[in-house]
Write an enzyme that holds these catalytic residues in place. Structure first.
Site, PDB file in Angstrom:
ATOM      1  N   LYS A 266       0.828  -1.211   0.000  1.00  0.00           N
ATOM      2  CA  LYS A 266       0.000   0.000   0.000  1.00  0.00           C
ATOM      3  C   LYS A 266       0.865   1.265   0.000  1.00  0.00           C
ATOM      4  CE  LYS A 266      -2.312  -1.222   3.714  1.00  0.00           C
ATOM      5  NZ  LYS A 266      -1.679  -2.572   3.911  1.00  0.00           N
ATOM      6  N   THR A 267       1.884   1.296   0.849  1.00  0.00           N
ATOM      7  CA  THR A 267       2.769   2.459   0.880  1.00  0.00           C
ATOM      8  C   THR A 267       3.529   2.588  -0.434  1.00  0.00           C
ATOM      9  OG1 THR A 267       3.034   2.255   3.287  1.00  0.00           O
ATOM     10  CG2 THR A 267       4.677   3.560   2.109  1.00  0.00           C
TER      11      THR A 267
ATOM     12  N   ASP B 172      -1.647   6.911   6.188  1.00  0.00           N
ATOM     13  CA  ASP B 172      -1.605   5.505   6.550  1.00  0.00           C
ATOM     14  C   ASP B 172      -2.496   5.256   7.764  1.00  0.00           C
ATOM     15  OD1 ASP B 172      -0.834   2.902   6.363  1.00  0.00           O
ATOM     16  OD2 ASP B 172       1.174   3.177   7.182  1.00  0.00           O
TER      17      ASP B 172
ATOM     18  N   ARG C 259       6.666  -8.261   1.889  1.00  0.00           N
ATOM     19  CA  ARG C 259       7.526  -7.787   2.979  1.00  0.00           C
ATOM     20  C   ARG C 259       8.200  -8.960   3.680  1.00  0.00           C
ATOM     21  NH1 ARG C 259       4.494  -4.006   6.733  1.00  0.00           N
ATOM     22  NH2 ARG C 259       5.138  -2.451   5.193  1.00  0.00           N
TER      23      ARG C 259
END
Length: 368
Positions: free
Chosen positions: A77-78, A122, A230
Protein backbone atom coordinates in the site's frame (compact mmCIF):
# COMPACT_ATOMS: atom_id res chain seq x y z
CA UNK A 1 -3.79 -4.71 19.31
CA UNK A 2 -5.23 -6.03 16.08
CA UNK A 3 -3.45 -8.76 14.20
CA UNK A 4 -3.29 -6.81 10.96
CA UNK A 5 -2.44 -3.35 12.21
CA UNK A 6 0.78 -1.92 10.84
CA UNK A 7 2.01 -1.08 14.34
CA UNK A 8 2.05 -4.54 15.92
CA UNK A 9 4.22 -4.70 19.00
CA UNK A 10 5.59 -7.39 21.30
CA UNK A 11 5.41 -10.94 20.00
CA UNK A 12 4.06 -9.84 16.61
CA UNK A 13 6.86 -7.36 15.99
CA UNK A 14 9.61 -9.84 16.93
CA UNK A 15 8.54 -12.55 14.49
CA UNK A 16 10.53 -13.15 11.35
CA UNK A 17 7.24 -13.87 9.58
CA UNK A 18 5.44 -10.89 11.09
CA UNK A 19 3.94 -8.52 8.52
CA UNK A 20 4.70 -5.30 10.42
CA UNK A 21 7.66 -3.22 9.28
CA UNK A 22 10.13 -2.92 12.13
CA UNK A 23 13.67 -1.61 12.53
CA UNK A 24 15.84 -2.13 9.46
CA UNK A 25 12.86 -3.28 7.38
CA UNK A 26 11.78 0.27 6.64
CA UNK A 27 15.19 1.32 5.34
CA UNK A 28 15.60 -1.83 3.24
CA UNK A 29 12.08 -1.55 1.84
CA UNK A 30 12.82 1.97 0.64
CA UNK A 31 15.72 0.63 -1.43
CA UNK A 32 13.72 -2.30 -2.83
CA UNK A 33 10.50 -0.47 -3.70
CA UNK A 34 9.55 -0.31 -7.39
CA UNK A 35 9.44 3.21 -8.80
CA UNK A 36 6.55 2.89 -11.26
CA UNK A 37 3.58 0.68 -12.07
CA UNK A 38 5.59 -1.20 -14.69
CA UNK A 39 8.01 -2.44 -12.03
CA UNK A 40 5.30 -3.28 -9.51
CA UNK A 41 4.78 -7.05 -9.25
CA UNK A 42 1.42 -8.64 -8.52
CA UNK A 43 -2.00 -7.07 -7.86
CA UNK A 44 -2.76 -7.17 -11.59
CA UNK A 45 -6.33 -5.87 -11.39
CA UNK A 46 -5.39 -3.05 -9.05
CA UNK A 47 -2.46 -2.04 -11.27
CA UNK A 48 -4.58 -1.99 -14.42
CA UNK A 49 -7.36 0.02 -12.81
CA UNK A 50 -4.99 2.46 -11.14
CA UNK A 51 -3.06 2.92 -14.39
CA UNK A 52 -6.27 4.01 -16.13
CA UNK A 53 -7.16 6.43 -13.33
CA UNK A 54 -3.74 8.09 -13.38
CA UNK A 55 -3.41 8.25 -17.17
CA UNK A 56 -6.85 9.83 -17.49
CA UNK A 57 -5.98 12.43 -14.85
CA UNK A 58 -2.72 13.30 -16.60
CA UNK A 59 -4.49 13.68 -19.95
CA UNK A 60 -7.04 16.03 -18.39
CA UNK A 61 -4.29 17.98 -16.66
CA UNK A 62 -6.14 17.46 -13.36
CA UNK A 63 -5.30 15.96 -10.01
CA UNK A 64 -6.11 12.26 -9.64
CA UNK A 65 -9.17 11.10 -7.73
CA UNK A 66 -8.73 10.27 -4.06
CA UNK A 67 -7.54 6.66 -3.65
CA UNK A 68 -8.29 4.19 -0.86
CA UNK A 69 -6.06 1.11 -0.56
CA UNK A 70 -7.04 -1.65 1.84
CA UNK A 71 -5.45 -4.95 2.72
CA UNK A 72 -3.16 -6.71 5.15
CA UNK A 73 0.23 -5.20 6.08
CA UNK A 74 3.17 -5.78 3.78
CA UNK A 75 1.25 -6.06 0.50
CA UNK A 76 2.42 -2.76 -1.03
CA UNK A 77 0.00 0.00 0.00
CA UNK A 78 2.77 2.46 0.88
CA UNK A 79 4.69 1.50 -2.26
CA UNK A 80 1.65 2.18 -4.44
CA UNK A 81 1.16 5.59 -2.83
CA UNK A 82 4.71 6.54 -3.77
CA UNK A 83 4.18 5.20 -7.28
CA UNK A 84 1.06 7.35 -7.60
CA UNK A 85 3.13 10.41 -6.70
CA UNK A 86 5.81 9.43 -9.22
CA UNK A 87 3.29 8.74 -11.98
CA UNK A 88 1.63 12.12 -11.37
CA UNK A 89 5.02 13.85 -11.08
CA UNK A 90 3.87 15.32 -7.77
CA UNK A 91 5.41 15.62 -4.29
CA UNK A 92 4.10 13.34 -1.55
CA UNK A 93 3.39 14.09 2.10
CA UNK A 94 3.29 11.06 4.42
CA UNK A 95 1.47 10.89 7.74
CA UNK A 96 -0.72 8.43 9.63
CA UNK A 97 -4.09 8.29 11.36
CA UNK A 98 -2.70 7.91 14.90
CA UNK A 99 -0.61 11.06 14.40
CA UNK A 100 -3.74 13.14 13.74
CA UNK A 101 -5.54 13.36 17.06
CA UNK A 102 -7.12 16.80 16.64
CA UNK A 103 -8.78 18.66 13.80
CA UNK A 104 -6.09 21.31 14.14
CA UNK A 105 -3.40 18.74 13.32
CA UNK A 106 -5.13 17.94 10.05
CA UNK A 107 -5.82 21.61 9.26
CA UNK A 108 -2.11 22.39 9.62
CA UNK A 109 -1.20 19.63 7.15
CA UNK A 110 -3.91 20.49 4.63
CA UNK A 111 -3.18 24.22 4.64
CA UNK A 112 0.47 23.59 3.73
CA UNK A 113 -0.21 21.32 0.74
CA UNK A 114 0.84 22.39 -2.73
CA UNK A 115 -1.44 22.10 -5.74
CA UNK A 116 -1.51 18.52 -7.01
CA UNK A 117 0.38 17.17 -3.99
CA UNK A 118 -0.26 13.61 -2.80
CA UNK A 119 -1.21 13.24 0.85
CA UNK A 120 -0.63 9.66 2.01
CA UNK A 121 -2.59 8.91 5.17
CA UNK A 122 -1.60 5.50 6.55
CA UNK A 123 -3.90 3.67 8.98
CA UNK A 124 -6.63 6.12 8.11
CA UNK A 125 -9.12 4.11 10.18
CA UNK A 126 -7.32 5.23 13.36
CA UNK A 127 -7.80 8.96 12.79
CA UNK A 128 -9.78 10.88 15.41
CA UNK A 129 -13.44 11.63 14.70
CA UNK A 130 -13.12 15.47 14.68
CA UNK A 131 -10.29 15.25 12.14
CA UNK A 132 -12.28 12.73 10.13
CA UNK A 133 -15.22 15.12 9.86
CA UNK A 134 -12.93 17.93 8.73
CA UNK A 135 -11.52 15.63 6.08
CA UNK A 136 -14.96 15.16 4.52
CA UNK A 137 -15.14 18.79 3.41
CA UNK A 138 -11.48 18.93 2.42
CA UNK A 139 -11.82 15.94 0.10
CA UNK A 140 -15.07 17.07 -1.50
CA UNK A 141 -14.85 20.87 -1.64
CA UNK A 142 -11.12 21.48 -1.10
CA UNK A 143 -11.74 23.74 1.83
CA UNK A 144 -11.85 23.53 5.61
CA UNK A 145 -13.49 25.66 8.25
CA UNK A 146 -11.03 26.75 10.90
CA UNK A 147 -12.72 27.50 14.23
CA UNK A 148 -11.38 30.57 16.00
CA UNK A 149 -12.32 31.16 19.62
CA UNK A 150 -14.46 29.14 21.99
CA UNK A 151 -18.05 29.05 23.12
CA UNK A 152 -20.72 31.43 21.76
CA UNK A 153 -18.07 33.78 20.39
CA UNK A 154 -16.39 31.14 18.22
CA UNK A 155 -16.36 31.82 14.50
CA UNK A 156 -15.63 29.57 11.53
CA UNK A 157 -13.18 30.94 8.98
CA UNK A 158 -13.31 29.12 5.62
CA UNK A 159 -9.87 28.23 4.27
CA UNK A 160 -9.57 27.36 0.59
CA UNK A 161 -7.24 24.46 -0.26
CA UNK A 162 -5.41 23.75 -3.51
CA UNK A 163 -6.58 20.60 -5.33
CA UNK A 164 -4.77 17.57 -3.91
CA UNK A 165 -5.05 13.78 -3.97
CA UNK A 166 -5.57 11.87 -0.76
CA UNK A 167 -4.28 8.30 -0.71
CA UNK A 168 -5.64 6.49 2.31
CA UNK A 169 -4.35 3.11 3.44
CA UNK A 170 -6.08 0.83 5.90
CA UNK A 171 -5.89 -2.72 7.16
CA UNK A 172 -9.47 -2.44 8.45
CA UNK A 173 -11.66 -1.03 5.70
CA UNK A 174 -14.77 -2.03 7.65
CA UNK A 175 -13.91 0.49 10.36
CA UNK A 176 -14.12 3.43 7.98
CA UNK A 177 -17.46 5.26 8.18
CA UNK A 178 -19.48 5.21 4.93
CA UNK A 179 -19.29 9.01 4.43
CA UNK A 180 -15.50 8.77 4.32
CA UNK A 181 -15.38 5.70 2.07
CA UNK A 182 -17.82 7.33 -0.36
CA UNK A 183 -15.53 10.29 -0.91
CA UNK A 184 -12.79 8.17 -2.46
CA UNK A 185 -13.03 8.11 -6.23
CA UNK A 186 -11.07 4.86 -6.50
CA UNK A 187 -10.93 2.05 -3.97
CA UNK A 188 -8.82 -1.09 -4.23
CA UNK A 189 -8.33 -4.13 -2.04
CA UNK A 190 -4.85 -5.67 -1.99
CA UNK A 191 -4.88 -9.47 -2.11
CA UNK A 192 -2.27 -11.87 -0.78
CA UNK A 193 0.29 -12.86 -3.41
CA UNK A 194 0.51 -16.16 -5.22
CA UNK A 195 3.79 -18.14 -4.89
CA UNK A 196 4.81 -17.46 -8.50
CA UNK A 197 4.37 -13.73 -7.92
CA UNK A 198 6.50 -13.88 -4.79
CA UNK A 199 9.18 -15.74 -6.74
CA UNK A 200 9.41 -12.71 -9.03
CA UNK A 201 9.58 -10.42 -6.01
CA UNK A 202 12.40 -12.49 -4.49
CA UNK A 203 14.38 -12.61 -7.74
CA UNK A 204 14.01 -8.87 -8.26
CA UNK A 205 15.06 -8.10 -4.67
CA UNK A 206 17.99 -10.51 -4.93
CA UNK A 207 19.21 -8.63 -7.99
CA UNK A 208 19.00 -5.29 -6.17
CA UNK A 209 20.81 -6.75 -3.17
CA UNK A 210 23.46 -8.32 -5.43
CA UNK A 211 22.60 -11.81 -4.18
CA UNK A 212 23.00 -14.85 -6.45
CA UNK A 213 19.91 -17.05 -6.30
CA UNK A 214 18.57 -19.81 -8.53
CA UNK A 215 14.95 -20.48 -9.46
CA UNK A 216 14.47 -23.25 -6.90
CA UNK A 217 15.94 -21.11 -4.14
CA UNK A 218 13.56 -18.26 -4.95
CA UNK A 219 10.63 -20.71 -5.00
CA UNK A 220 11.59 -22.09 -1.59
CA UNK A 221 11.64 -18.63 -0.02
CA UNK A 222 8.43 -17.61 -1.78
CA UNK A 223 6.61 -20.70 -0.51
CA UNK A 224 7.35 -19.77 3.10
CA UNK A 225 6.48 -16.07 2.81
CA UNK A 226 2.78 -16.19 3.72
CA UNK A 227 1.75 -14.47 0.49
CA UNK A 228 3.42 -11.22 1.62
CA UNK A 229 6.25 -9.43 -0.21
CA UNK A 230 7.53 -7.79 2.98
CA UNK A 231 8.03 -11.21 4.57
CA UNK A 232 9.61 -12.55 1.38
CA UNK A 233 12.19 -9.76 1.38
CA UNK A 234 12.92 -10.29 5.09
CA UNK A 235 13.41 -14.03 4.62
CA UNK A 236 15.63 -13.38 1.61
CA UNK A 237 17.95 -11.26 3.74
CA UNK A 238 18.20 -13.92 6.43
CA UNK A 239 18.88 -16.63 3.84
CA UNK A 240 21.49 -14.38 2.25
CA UNK A 241 23.29 -14.18 5.60
CA UNK A 242 23.22 -17.96 5.97
CA UNK A 243 24.47 -18.51 2.43
CA UNK A 244 27.30 -16.06 3.01
CA UNK A 245 28.48 -17.73 6.23
CA UNK A 246 27.57 -21.40 5.76
CA UNK A 247 27.63 -21.87 1.99
CA UNK A 248 29.32 -20.32 -1.03
CA UNK A 249 27.00 -17.30 -1.14
CA UNK A 250 24.65 -18.83 -3.73
CA UNK A 251 21.07 -19.43 -2.63
CA UNK A 252 19.76 -22.80 -3.79
CA UNK A 253 16.70 -24.70 -2.58
CA UNK A 254 18.83 -26.69 -0.14
CA UNK A 255 20.54 -23.57 1.23
CA UNK A 256 17.21 -21.72 1.59
CA UNK A 257 15.57 -24.70 3.36
CA UNK A 258 18.51 -25.10 5.74
CA UNK A 259 18.61 -21.38 6.51
CA UNK A 260 14.90 -21.10 7.21
CA UNK A 261 15.13 -24.25 9.31
CA UNK A 262 17.61 -22.40 11.53
CA UNK A 263 15.10 -19.56 11.86
CA UNK A 264 12.24 -22.03 12.56
CA UNK A 265 10.16 -21.11 9.53
CA UNK A 266 8.72 -24.29 8.08
CA UNK A 267 7.60 -25.23 4.57
CA UNK A 268 4.21 -23.48 4.92
CA UNK A 269 5.57 -20.38 6.62
CA UNK A 270 4.64 -21.39 10.17
CA UNK A 271 7.04 -20.29 12.89
CA UNK A 272 7.57 -21.37 16.50
CA UNK A 273 4.42 -19.68 17.81
CA UNK A 274 2.20 -21.08 15.07
CA UNK A 275 3.47 -24.62 15.61
CA UNK A 276 3.21 -24.30 19.39
CA UNK A 277 -0.48 -23.42 19.04
CA UNK A 278 -1.13 -26.33 16.69
CA UNK A 279 0.87 -28.82 18.75
CA UNK A 280 -0.97 -27.86 21.94
CA UNK A 281 -4.32 -28.12 20.16
CA UNK A 282 -3.49 -31.51 18.68
CA UNK A 283 -1.40 -33.21 21.33
CA UNK A 284 -2.96 -31.87 24.53
CA UNK A 285 -6.57 -31.47 23.43
CA UNK A 286 -6.98 -34.08 20.71
CA UNK A 287 -7.70 -31.45 18.07
CA UNK A 288 -10.32 -29.56 20.08
CA UNK A 289 -12.67 -27.91 20.48
CA UNK A 290 -10.85 -25.97 23.19
CA UNK A 291 -11.35 -22.48 24.56
CA UNK A 292 -9.00 -19.67 23.57
CA UNK A 293 -7.90 -18.92 27.14
CA UNK A 294 -7.08 -22.58 27.79
CA UNK A 295 -5.12 -22.79 24.55
CA UNK A 296 -3.17 -19.62 25.43
CA UNK A 297 -2.22 -21.04 28.84
CA UNK A 298 -1.07 -24.26 27.20
CA UNK A 299 1.39 -22.41 24.93
CA UNK A 300 2.49 -19.94 27.61
CA UNK A 301 1.30 -16.85 25.72
CA UNK A 302 -1.24 -14.12 26.33
CA UNK A 303 -4.75 -14.73 25.02
CA UNK A 304 -4.44 -11.69 22.72
CA UNK A 305 -1.18 -12.98 21.26
CA UNK A 306 -2.74 -16.28 20.25
CA UNK A 307 -5.92 -14.70 18.92
CA UNK A 308 -4.42 -11.75 17.06
CA UNK A 309 -0.93 -12.91 16.10
CA UNK A 310 -1.05 -16.66 15.46
CA UNK A 311 -4.65 -17.54 14.65
CA UNK A 312 -5.35 -15.39 11.57
CA UNK A 313 -2.70 -17.10 9.44
CA UNK A 314 -3.60 -20.56 10.76
CA UNK A 315 -7.24 -19.94 9.85
CA UNK A 316 -6.31 -18.58 6.41
CA UNK A 317 -4.16 -21.65 5.76
CA UNK A 318 -7.03 -23.96 6.71
CA UNK A 319 -5.16 -25.43 9.68
CA UNK A 320 -7.45 -24.15 12.42
CA UNK A 321 -11.12 -23.27 12.66
CA UNK A 322 -12.96 -21.03 15.09
CA UNK A 323 -16.28 -22.49 16.23
CA UNK A 324 -18.82 -21.52 18.91
CA UNK A 325 -17.49 -24.37 21.04
CA UNK A 326 -13.85 -23.34 20.71
CA UNK A 327 -10.82 -23.78 18.46
CA UNK A 328 -10.69 -26.92 16.33
CA UNK A 329 -7.84 -28.33 14.28
CA UNK A 330 -8.54 -29.34 10.70
CA UNK A 331 -7.33 -32.54 9.03
CA UNK A 332 -4.67 -30.45 7.27
CA UNK A 333 -3.18 -29.54 10.67
CA UNK A 334 -2.74 -33.19 11.62
CA UNK A 335 -1.14 -33.89 8.25
CA UNK A 336 1.20 -30.91 8.42
CA UNK A 337 2.59 -31.93 11.81
CA UNK A 338 2.78 -35.59 10.81
CA UNK A 339 0.28 -36.72 13.44
CA UNK A 340 -2.66 -39.10 13.26
CA UNK A 341 -6.12 -37.93 14.38
CA UNK A 342 -7.54 -39.88 17.36
CA UNK A 343 -10.40 -41.30 15.28
CA UNK A 344 -7.94 -42.69 12.72
CA UNK A 345 -5.54 -44.03 15.35
CA UNK A 346 -8.12 -46.35 16.86
CA UNK A 347 -9.80 -46.68 20.28
CA UNK A 348 -7.99 -45.03 23.17
CA UNK A 349 -5.57 -43.11 20.93
CA UNK A 350 -4.71 -39.58 21.91
CA UNK A 351 -3.96 -37.07 19.21
CA UNK A 352 -1.19 -38.75 17.26
CA UNK A 353 1.49 -39.39 19.84
CA UNK A 354 0.49 -36.71 22.32
CA UNK A 355 -0.43 -37.04 25.95
CA UNK A 356 -2.51 -40.16 26.64
CA UNK A 357 -6.23 -39.47 26.77
CA UNK A 358 -5.85 -35.84 25.57
CA UNK A 359 -8.92 -35.72 23.32
CA UNK A 360 -11.00 -38.23 25.30
CA UNK A 361 -10.27 -36.53 28.61
CA UNK A 362 -11.45 -33.19 27.33
CA UNK A 363 -14.62 -34.71 25.93
CA UNK A 364 -15.41 -36.28 29.26
CA UNK A 365 -14.69 -33.08 31.14
CA UNK A 366 -17.07 -30.98 29.07
CA UNK A 367 -19.60 -33.73 28.34
CA UNK A 368 -18.92 -33.72 24.59
Amino acid sequence: MNWDDETDTGAAAERLVGAAAEGDDQAVEAALRPKDLGEFIGQEKVRQQLDLVLKAARQRGATADHVLLSGAPGLGKTTLSMIIAAEMNAPIRITSGPAIQHAGDLAAILSSLQEGEILFLDEIHRMSRPAEEMLYMAMEDFRVDVIVGKGPGATAIPLELPPFTLVGATTRAGLLPPPLRDRFGFTAHMEFYEPHELERVVRRSAGLLDVEIDTDGAAEIAGRSRGTPRIANRLLRRVRDYAQVKADGVITREVAAAALGVYEVDSRGLDRLDRAVLEALLKLFGGGPVGLSTLAVAVGEERETVEEVAEPFLVREGLLARTPRGRVATPAAWTHLGLVPPQAAGPGAAGGGGRTGGGKGQAGLFGM
